[in-house]
Structure formats: C-alpha cells, structure tokens
Design a protein around this motif. Structure first.
Motif, PDB file in Angstrom:
ATOM      1  N   GLN A 128       0.846  -1.192   0.000  1.00 40.80           N
ATOM      2  CA  GLN A 128       0.000   0.000   0.000  1.00 40.80           C
ATOM      3  C   GLN A 128       0.888   1.252   0.000  1.00 40.80           C
ATOM      4  N   ASP A 159      -5.531  13.372   9.675  1.00 42.52           N
ATOM      5  CA  ASP A 159      -6.517  13.026   8.642  1.00 42.52           C
ATOM      6  C   ASP A 159      -5.927  12.201   7.502  1.00 42.52           C
ATOM      7  N   SER A 160      -4.771  11.594   7.719  1.00 49.02           N
ATOM      8  CA  SER A 160      -4.123  10.787   6.686  1.00 49.02           C
ATOM      9  C   SER A 160      -4.990   9.582   6.318  1.00 49.02           C
ATOM     10  N   PRO A 161      -5.194   9.349   5.017  1.00 55.02           N
ATOM     11  CA  PRO A 161      -5.932   8.148   4.628  1.00 55.02           C
ATOM     12  C   PRO A 161      -5.183   6.861   4.975  1.00 55.02           C
ATOM     13  N   SER A 162      -3.873   6.951   5.161  1.00 44.82           N
ATOM     14  CA  SER A 162      -3.079   5.764   5.480  1.00 44.82           C
ATOM     15  C   SER A 162      -3.177   5.346   6.942  1.00 44.82           C
ATOM     16  N   ALA A 163      -3.745   6.207   7.781  1.00 43.63           N
ATOM     17  CA  ALA A 163      -3.937   5.816   9.185  1.00 43.63           C
ATOM     18  C   ALA A 163      -4.833   4.584   9.267  1.00 43.63           C
ATOM     19  N   ALA A 164      -5.764   4.452   8.333  1.00 45.72           N
ATOM     20  CA  ALA A 164      -6.670   3.289   8.315  1.00 45.72           C
ATOM     21  C   ALA A 164      -5.883   1.988   8.106  1.00 45.72           C
ATOM     22  N   PHE A 165      -4.802   2.039   7.334  1.00 49.15           N
ATOM     23  CA  PHE A 165      -3.941   0.875   7.121  1.00 49.15           C
ATOM     24  C   PHE A 165      -3.368   0.393   8.455  1.00 49.15           C
ATOM     25  N   ASP A 220      -4.409   1.256  11.513  1.00 52.34           N
ATOM     26  CA  ASP A 220      -5.489   0.891  12.431  1.00 52.34           C
ATOM     27  C   ASP A 220      -5.980  -0.525  12.153  1.00 52.34           C
ATOM     28  N   ALA A 221      -6.150  -0.860  10.878  1.00 49.77           N
ATOM     29  CA  ALA A 221      -6.604  -2.205  10.515  1.00 49.77           C
ATOM     30  C   ALA A 221      -5.580  -3.254  10.933  1.00 49.77           C
ATOM     31  N   ASN A 228      -5.689  -3.581  14.782  1.00 45.56           N
ATOM     32  CA  ASN A 228      -6.932  -4.234  15.199  1.00 45.56           C
ATOM     33  C   ASN A 228      -6.930  -5.716  14.846  1.00 45.56           C
TER      34      ASN A 228
END
Length: 142
Positions: free
Chosen positions: A22, A69-75, A77-78, A81
C-alpha cells in the motif's frame, strides 16, 4: 534535483493482511519517518586493557508520522486491530524510494510495535506516530 522529502515514496505490505503493498501518504509536515542508528558492533575491554569487538545483528527501529486526517492511518489501524483479534503478530515488508538521492531501500520482516489509538487534540489534531521494527533495511536496486 533537490533533496526534498516531499517526493519520497513509502510502500508497505503486511503478509496475510495486505499482501499487495500500500502507498503510505498523508505524512506529518515536519516528520515523514525516522530511523534510529543501528548498532552493528559490540565491544568488550579485557582486564588487561585490550579491546575486543565483534559484529552483531540488531533490528532497525522506524517511526512513521501521519497527519491526523491521513488516509493511510486506516492501514495501521486495521493492522493493529487485526492483531488484537488474532492475538498474534503479522509481519510486514516494504520499500522506500527517495527521489532526491535516487536510492531505494528494501525493508524485510517488520513488526508493528506501537500504534496510537487516536490523534492528540491540541489547537489542531496532532500527527500520529506508528513505530515499526525491521529485521533488515538494505539498499535495493532502483
């Protein structure tokens, strides 16, 4: 050509979770990533005053700083988790390309060591710093 970090490209994958690397984006303004100096030697002074030394392997610590607000924070976080769910660790791999120097680095067998659960709230939301530890970070062919 400048040595700006603005055009650095960081790609990360996580085996069995994100098998396709990613593109990490939305870095903090003054801090994309940092790595600690890697100790590659160990020394010991003998009682008679002679110094001995040897090569040792050590992991490479890396911190990646992302804007709130980085879209890569979701990477990340996932990834964190998923590890909580399986109660085990996933291994990561990645590359960094530094356009300013024309160099590329390969990162192998990495682990997510720490992940902030949310950004700190000040006047504006603060960057989140994710810490990884790599088995190796080595120059790679471009």
């Amino acid at each position: 050509m400048s040595i700006t970090s603005a055009n650095a490209v960081l790609m990360l994958g996580v085996t069995n979770l994100f098998p396709t690397p990613q593109l990490i984006q939305g870095f903090a303004a003054d801090d994309i990533y940092d790595t600690e100096s890697n100790e590659i030697g160990e020394t010991m002074m003998g009682v008679d005053g002679f110094l001995s030394g040897g090569f040792v392997f050590n992991p490479v610590a890396q911190g990646i700083s992302l804007m709130a607000d980085s879209p890569s924070a979701a990477f990340f976080d996932a990834w964190a988790n998923a590890e909580r769910v399986i109660r085990d660790k996933y291994t990561a791999f990645g590359t960094i390309y530094l356009q300013g120097t024309g160099k590329k680095y390969a990162m192998t067998k990495g682990f997510l060591i720490s992940a902030p659960v949310l950004p700190d709230a000040k006047k504006v939301l603060q960057p989140r710093k994710f810490n990884l530890r790599w088995e190796r970070v080595l120059p790679a062919p471009v």
